[in-house]
Design an enzyme around this catalytic site. Structure first.
Site, PDB file in Angstrom:
ATOM      1  N   ASP A  36       0.821  -1.220   0.000  1.00  4.73           N
ATOM      2  CA  ASP A  36       0.000   0.000   0.000  1.00  4.73           C
ATOM      3  C   ASP A  36       0.856   1.273   0.000  1.00  4.73           C
ATOM      4  OD1 ASP A  36       0.974   0.116   2.566  1.00  4.73           O
ATOM      5  OD2 ASP A  36      -0.984   0.195   3.557  1.00  4.73           O
TER       6      ASP A  36
ATOM      7  N   ASP B 202       7.314   5.072  21.615  1.00  9.11           N
ATOM      8  CA  ASP B 202       7.427   6.525  21.618  1.00  9.11           C
ATOM      9  C   ASP B 202       6.208   7.076  22.353  1.00  9.11           C
ATOM     10  OD1 ASP B 202       8.098   9.176  20.850  1.00  9.11           O
ATOM     11  OD2 ASP B 202       8.981   8.404  18.989  1.00  9.11           O
TER      12      ASP B 202
ATOM     13  N   ASP C 183       8.460  11.987  24.036  1.00 12.28           N
ATOM     14  CA  ASP C 183       8.447  13.096  23.083  1.00 12.28           C
ATOM     15  C   ASP C 183       8.248  14.443  23.786  1.00 12.28           C
ATOM     16  OD1 ASP C 183       8.022  13.665  20.028  1.00 12.28           O
ATOM     17  OD2 ASP C 183       6.403  14.757  21.010  1.00 12.28           O
TER      18      ASP C 183
ATOM     19  N   GLU D  20      13.139  13.336  25.138  1.00  8.93           N
ATOM     20  CA  GLU D  20      13.536  14.269  24.079  1.00  8.93           C
ATOM     21  C   GLU D  20      13.497  15.689  24.635  1.00  8.93           C
ATOM     22  OE1 GLU D  20      12.241  15.886  19.704  1.00  8.93           O
ATOM     23  OE2 GLU D  20      10.799  15.653  21.314  1.00  8.93           O
TER      24      GLU D  20
ATOM     25  N   HIS E 275      14.495  11.129  12.883  1.00  6.07           N
ATOM     26  CA  HIS E 275      13.456  11.428  11.878  1.00  6.07           C
ATOM     27  C   HIS E 275      13.168  12.934  11.755  1.00  6.07           C
ATOM     28  CE1 HIS E 275      11.527  11.567  15.712  1.00  6.07           C
ATOM     29  NE2 HIS E 275      10.449  12.093  15.174  1.00  6.07           N
ATOM     30  N   ASP E 276      13.759  13.745  12.619  1.00  8.21           N
ATOM     31  CA  ASP E 276      13.543  15.199  12.564  1.00  8.21           C
ATOM     32  C   ASP E 276      14.736  15.940  11.979  1.00  8.21           C
ATOM     33  OD1 ASP E 276      11.073  14.982  13.842  1.00  8.21           O
ATOM     34  OD2 ASP E 276      11.971  15.141  15.840  1.00  8.21           O
TER      35      ASP E 276
HETATM   36  C1  NOJ Z   1       9.279  15.714  18.449  1.00  3.75           C
HETATM   37  C2  NOJ Z   1       9.129  14.636  17.421  1.00  3.75           C
HETATM   38  O1  NOJ Z   1      10.349  13.970  17.267  1.00  3.75           O
HETATM   39  C3  NOJ Z   1       8.655  15.307  16.161  1.00  3.75           C
HETATM   40  O2  NOJ Z   1       8.701  14.450  15.049  1.00  3.75           O
HETATM   41  C4  NOJ Z   1       7.289  15.847  16.401  1.00  3.75           C
HETATM   42  O3  NOJ Z   1       6.884  16.603  15.289  1.00  3.75           O
HETATM   43  C5  NOJ Z   1       7.217  16.736  17.639  1.00  3.75           C
HETATM   44  N1  NOJ Z   1       7.988  16.249  18.732  1.00  3.75           N
HETATM   45  C6  NOJ Z   1       5.795  16.873  18.113  1.00  3.75           C
HETATM   46  O4  NOJ Z   1       5.343  15.653  18.629  1.00  3.75           O
END
Ligand code: NOJ
Length: 571
Positions: free
Chosen positions: A29, A102, A209, A267, A343-344
């Site tokens: 998908d 997470d 997070d 985080e 991923h950020d």
């Molecule tokens: C940190 C996360 O790693 C990110 O991907 C997200 O956009 C923000 N926090 C809000 O949850």
């Protein structure tokens, strides 16, 4: 009070982060899914990692790709079922791999049942699950004005007006991510119950997070740093001025984590080392470690007032100062985490190394060496292990991440602060979609990620850069990561995990060097961060052995482009 100053499994772990949407699609998908992860677990076992941090797999409308959760006890149907999740967890455990979930509880989705009830009326029992305030006044046209001037992380005001109840709710991220009200003990209890639900399922811990912004400054005063037309998120203001976060971390720990043998990592953007020690100190009873962000800002220009949406050349002395300070300030007091990617963030080889065909792997090995020999728990982000690089899509419409899309909308279309070309250059360098293109498994269509149409475009370089190629070649970056992990989890564990850290040549703007010291022996790590040939004399005498290097031979005091080498010698 627990005392974590001694040996702990989570100090010895090597973590691999999976961002499921782009990891592996099992059903065609175009979206990665949980059975896809299960299929690839043997690959991860072969790499040698022993913990996975799994980015959110919970039910979500995906405004922020899973970081907006609408049901904390349900799996996102696109990713599979709870039975698929159980199979993945069991398979991972059989392979000796633990899984961290997470935990996104600074905010939920606006489609969570709590928020749907909360917004329905001012006097329902869920109203105080979120942060609602009256307008601060009205503009000349009679439009309501937000309660304060806070700016969200994703551009624009941090408040959304709700006509139905004539109040505003706070959202530090997108409008569809309303902040939960941790002041309300019922909210905290709900969160403890969710955490316990997953712990009872057998998960091995959590990445938390944005957890340092759960406590908002008392009275919600204006943020003095806000400048209209600039991207100045109010998150640092909240972090600096929230007062109850440690109290709540203690409570969360006592009610949940402390009852299990699990690993936790918070985080924390904008949290300095002194405060990190309060969160992750060996006797703090809060978290095991945090992710700090300081080194992620070295290529942004603080004078631009645009946060990450600005650029400046990396100054190696600045980068070293930051990383060395975290090493030395935490030493003996708290545990740290080590990362170049997630991923950020953009891909590290494109950012701190060199993604040209000539130096891609060489610089990737150099960066991996510098990071993996430091003290702390290392994290590898999917695709990092074989050297995935940044991507450049032609049109803004090809991008999927709301962070980039909102920046473009605000800075180009609304304020005209940036031209289209300037905004695209920034997205190429800093956009989160750099990390979110599908994992390149092999050189077949779509890099073997899916048999369907991928949800986001791929990096066209998959024919050269892919896991299958890297696994099969002895001198590949993948095999280099495998060696680094094996050394840390095996022969060199005492030195790599628990040894002391001594920075060398701190003013050297081209070479990163440090020692890890143990009883009677030490490691010397030397890394050339440039594409130049350099000469450096570390006064190496007899009795040393080479542990690892990204060149086949040793040129002594000559350091070739991006050369990294580690020696083991008497202390
Ligand atoms: C940190 C996360 O790693 C990110 O991907 C997200 O956009 C923000 N926090 C809000 O949850």
């Amino acid at each position: 009070m627990a005392d974590h100053s001694g040996k702990q499994w989570w100090k010895e772990a090597v973590v691999y982060q999976i961002w499921p949407r782009s990891f592996k699609d099992s059903d065609g998908d175009g979206l990665g899914d949980i059975p896809g992860i299960t299929e690839k677990l043997p690959y991860l076992a072969e790499l040698g990692i022993n913990v996975i941090w799994l980015s959110p797999v919970f039910a979500s409308p995906n405004d922020d790709m899973g970081y907006d959760i609408s049901d904390y006890r349900a799996i996102m149907p696109e990713f599979g079922t709870m039975a698929d999740f159980d199979t993945m967890l069991e398979t991972a455990h059989c392979l000796g791999i633990k899984i961290l979930m997470d935990l996104v509880v600074n905010h939920s989705s606006d489609e969570h049942a709590w928020f749907e009830a909360s917004r329905a009326s001012r006097d329902n029992e869920y109203r105080d699950y979120y942060i609602w305030r009256d307008s601060s006044g009205h503009d000349e046209a009679g439009n309501p004005l937000p309660p304060n001037n806070w700016v969200s992380e994703f551009s624009g005001p941090a408040w959304a007006y709700d006509e139905h109840t004539d109040q505003w709710y706070l959202h530090m991220f997108s409008k569809k991510q309303p902040d939960l009200n941790w002041e309300n003990p019922k909210v905290r209890q709900e969160i403890f119950d969710i955490v316990t639900f997953w712990l009872d399922k057998g998960v091995d811990g959590f990445r938390l997070d944005a957890i340092n912004i759960i406590s908002k400054p008392e009275g919600l005063p204006d943020d003095p740093a806000v400048v209209p037309g600039k991207q100045t998120s109010s998150i640092p203001f909240v972090i600096e001025n929230g007062t109850r976060v440690h109290e709540w971390m203690h409570e969360l720990n006592a009610q949940t984590f402390a009852k299990y043998d699990v690993m936790t990592v918070g985080e924390m953007s904008a949290t300095p080392p002194e405060e990190a020690i309060q969160f992750s100190g060996f006797t703090s009873d809060e978290l095991h470690m945090i992710f700090h962000f300081e080194h992620m800002a070295v290529d942004s220009d603080p004078d631009a007032g645009m946060g990450k949406w600005s650029r400046k050349p990396v100054d190696l002395v600045e980068l070293k100062t930051i990383l060395n300070e975290w090493q030395t300030k935490l030493a003996g007091k708290a545990w740290g985490s080590l990362y170049w990617n997630n991923h950020d963030q953009p891909r590290t080889i494109s950012r701190f190394g060199n993604d040209s065909p000539e130096y891609r792997e060489r610089s990737g090995k150099m960066l991996a060496t510098v990071l993996h020999f430091m003290q702390g728990t290392p994290y590898i982000y999917q695709g990092e292990e074989f050297g995935m690089t940044n991507v450049q899509f032609e049109a803004i419409e090809d991008y999927k991440d709301l962070d980039s899309l909102n920046m473009y909308e605000g800075m180009v279309r609304q304020y005209g602060t940036l031209t289209h070309e300037q905004a695209m250059e920034l997205i190429y360098a800093k956009g989160r979609d750099n990390a979110r293109t599908p994992v390149q498994w092999d050189d077949s269509a779509h890099g073997g990620f899916t048999t369907g149409t991928p949800w986001i475009g791929g990096n066209p370089n998959f024919t050269e850069i892919n896991a299958a190629e890297a696994v099969s070649r002895e001198d590949s970056l993948w095999n280099f990561y495998r060696q680094l992990i094996a050394l840390r989890r095996g022969e060199l564990q005492d030195l790599m995990v628990y040894g002391g850290f001594v920075p060398l040549g701190e003013d050297d703007a081209q070479v990163y060097a440090y020692e890890r010291t143990g009883e009677g022996e030490k490691l010397l790590v030397i890394a050339n961060f440039t594409d130049q040939e350099l000469t450096r004399d570390f006064g190496l005498g007899e009795g040393l052995s080479k542990v690892i290097s990204n060149y086949a031979d040793d040129a002594g005091t000559t350091l070739r482009p991006y050369e990294a080498k580690v020696y083991r010698l008497a202390n």
